[in-house]
Scaffold this motif. Structure first.
Motif, PDB file in Angstrom:
ATOM      1  N   SER A   1       2.266  -7.387  22.850  1.00 59.54           N
ATOM      2  CA  SER A   1       2.154  -6.471  23.990  1.00 59.54           C
ATOM      3  C   SER A   1       1.390  -5.223  23.587  1.00 59.54           C
ATOM      4  O   SER A   1       1.430  -4.793  22.432  1.00 59.54           O
TER       5      SER A   1
ATOM      6  N   LEU B   1       9.881   0.174  26.102  1.00 63.30           N
ATOM      7  CA  LEU B   1      11.226   0.019  26.648  1.00 63.30           C
ATOM      8  C   LEU B   1      11.588  -1.458  26.788  1.00 63.30           C
ATOM      9  O   LEU B   1      12.700  -1.875  26.443  1.00 63.30           O
ATOM     10  N   GLY B   2      10.635  -2.259  27.273  1.00 59.77           N
ATOM     11  CA  GLY B   2      10.887  -3.683  27.449  1.00 59.77           C
ATOM     12  C   GLY B   2      11.112  -4.419  26.141  1.00 59.77           C
ATOM     13  O   GLY B   2      11.773  -5.465  26.111  1.00 59.77           O
TER      14      GLY B   2
ATOM     15  N   LYS C   1       0.415  -5.632  38.989  1.00 59.22           N
ATOM     16  CA  LYS C   1       0.616  -5.683  37.541  1.00 59.22           C
ATOM     17  C   LYS C   1       0.882  -7.123  37.126  1.00 59.22           C
ATOM     18  O   LYS C   1       1.300  -7.955  37.945  1.00 59.22           O
TER      19      LYS C   1
ATOM     20  N   GLU D   1      -1.877   0.070  38.975  1.00 59.59           N
ATOM     21  CA  GLU D   1      -0.818  -0.827  39.443  1.00 59.59           C
ATOM     22  C   GLU D   1      -0.768  -0.868  40.961  1.00 59.59           C
ATOM     23  O   GLU D   1      -0.511  -1.914  41.562  1.00 59.59           O
TER      24      GLU D   1
ATOM     25  N   SER E   1      -2.311   4.535  34.949  1.00 59.93           N
ATOM     26  CA  SER E   1      -1.734   3.194  35.074  1.00 59.93           C
ATOM     27  C   SER E   1      -1.037   3.013  36.421  1.00 59.93           C
ATOM     28  O   SER E   1      -0.975   1.905  36.953  1.00 59.93           O
ATOM     29  N   LYS E   2      -0.529   4.111  36.996  1.00 59.77           N
ATOM     30  CA  LYS E   2       0.149   4.022  38.291  1.00 59.77           C
ATOM     31  C   LYS E   2      -0.836   3.675  39.401  1.00 59.77           C
ATOM     32  O   LYS E   2      -0.539   2.866  40.280  1.00 59.77           O
TER      33      LYS E   2
ATOM     34  N   ILE F   1       2.180   3.284  26.003  1.00 55.61           N
ATOM     35  CA  ILE F   1       2.669   2.551  27.173  1.00 55.61           C
ATOM     36  C   ILE F   1       4.198   2.479  27.074  1.00 55.61           C
ATOM     37  O   ILE F   1       4.764   1.578  26.458  1.00 55.61           O
ATOM     38  N   GLN F   2       4.849   3.446  27.680  1.00 55.41           N
ATOM     39  CA  GLN F   2       6.292   3.600  27.528  1.00 55.41           C
ATOM     40  C   GLN F   2       7.073   2.396  28.058  1.00 55.41           C
ATOM     41  O   GLN F   2       8.070   1.979  27.464  1.00 55.41           O
ATOM     42  N   LYS F   3       6.615   1.816  29.177  1.00 57.49           N
ATOM     43  CA  LYS F   3       7.376   0.713  29.769  1.00 57.49           C
ATOM     44  C   LYS F   3       7.368  -0.517  28.862  1.00 57.49           C
ATOM     45  O   LYS F   3       8.346  -1.273  28.835  1.00 57.49           O
ATOM     46  N   ASN F   4       6.276  -0.712  28.098  1.00 55.65           N
ATOM     47  CA  ASN F   4       6.236  -1.835  27.165  1.00 55.65           C
ATOM     48  C   ASN F   4       7.174  -1.603  25.985  1.00 55.65           C
ATOM     49  O   ASN F   4       7.842  -2.529  25.518  1.00 55.65           O
TER      50      ASN F   4
END
Length: 233
Positions: A175, A189-190, A96, A91, A87-88, A184-187
């Motif tokens: 999401s 977290l969000g 993104k 992006e 994913s990095k 998907i850790q950032k999702n």
């Protein structure tokens, strides 16, 4: 007027180049057309330019140009493969998605960072049949430049207002939580959710491991949609 040799040389170059492009388009899949990000756009333009050089210029060494054409296609396939695994990297190449409207409020900072004038934003809204910003719960500017809209519940079709049904605002923005077996850790977290919560949710559906999940998404009501991997592939 072209002499016989030049005519047949151009004719042969055109036919062979066309066949190569057709073959490359086939193996590169539908992404070039269906998901035209900036990287895909640049790739398509470059491959087209090399092909045009092959056909139009007699002084271009055919073998060298053909090699460049094939190598560019191989590099594009390699980058596409890497972006599906990281994913990095994706992006880095494609940027993104950006939330540009939230709860009927335009997020000016996101518009400026994406260099989108507000007039262009309202045009994209109108193309989706939305004429008032206040009717939008979330609007997401995708990496291919398209705008995805999640309307407020009261403004969605199927008109709960018309039947006087109670209107409840969504708990979450739908999401992606798992993609190809990767959380998907950032999702999470969000959304103020934890990995432990997600694992419990997938186990409720009889799934023992995240590795078995091809795709999982949280719905607006808090439920989790799960699509398992196809073990026959």
């Amino acid at each position: 007027m072209l002499d016989g040799f030049s005519f047949w040389e151009i004719f042969t170059r055109t036919i062979v180049t066309f066949a190569i492009l057709l073959f490359l388009a086939r193996i590169m899949g539908k992404k070039q057309i269906g998901q035209l990000t900036f990287f895909n756009y640049v790739t398509g333009i470059t491959i087209g330019s090399i092909a045009a050089e092959l056909v139009a210029h007699d002084d271009t060494h055919y073998l060298n140009a053909t090699t460049a054409l094939i190598l560019w296609a191989i590099l594009t396939l390699l980058v596409s493969y890497v972006t599906t695994k990281s994913s990095k990297v994706k992006e880095l190449l494609d940027d993104k998605p950006s939330i540009v409207i939230k709860d009927g409020k335009i997020l000016e900072k996101e518009l400026k960072s994406n260099r989108i004038p507000v007039t262009d934003l309202t045009m994209l809204l109108r193309l989706q049949g939305v004429f008032s910003v206040k009717d939008v719960h979330f609007a997401v500017l995708e990496t291919n430049g398209e705008l995805s809209i999640f309307k407020k519940v009261a403004q969605q079709p199927a008109t709960k207002q018309d039947v006087k049904a109670p209107v409840a605002e969504p708990k979450y923005m739908p999401s992606t939580l798992i993609a190809d077996g990767i959380i998907i850790q950032k999702n999470l977290l969000g959304l103020n959710l934890t990995e432990e919560w997600l694992i419990k949710e997938i186990k409720k559906s009889g799934v023992n491991s995240v590795d078995q999940v091809f795709y999982a998404q949280i719905e607006s009501n808090g439920s989790v949609y799960i699509d398992l991997k196809d073990t026959n592939l």
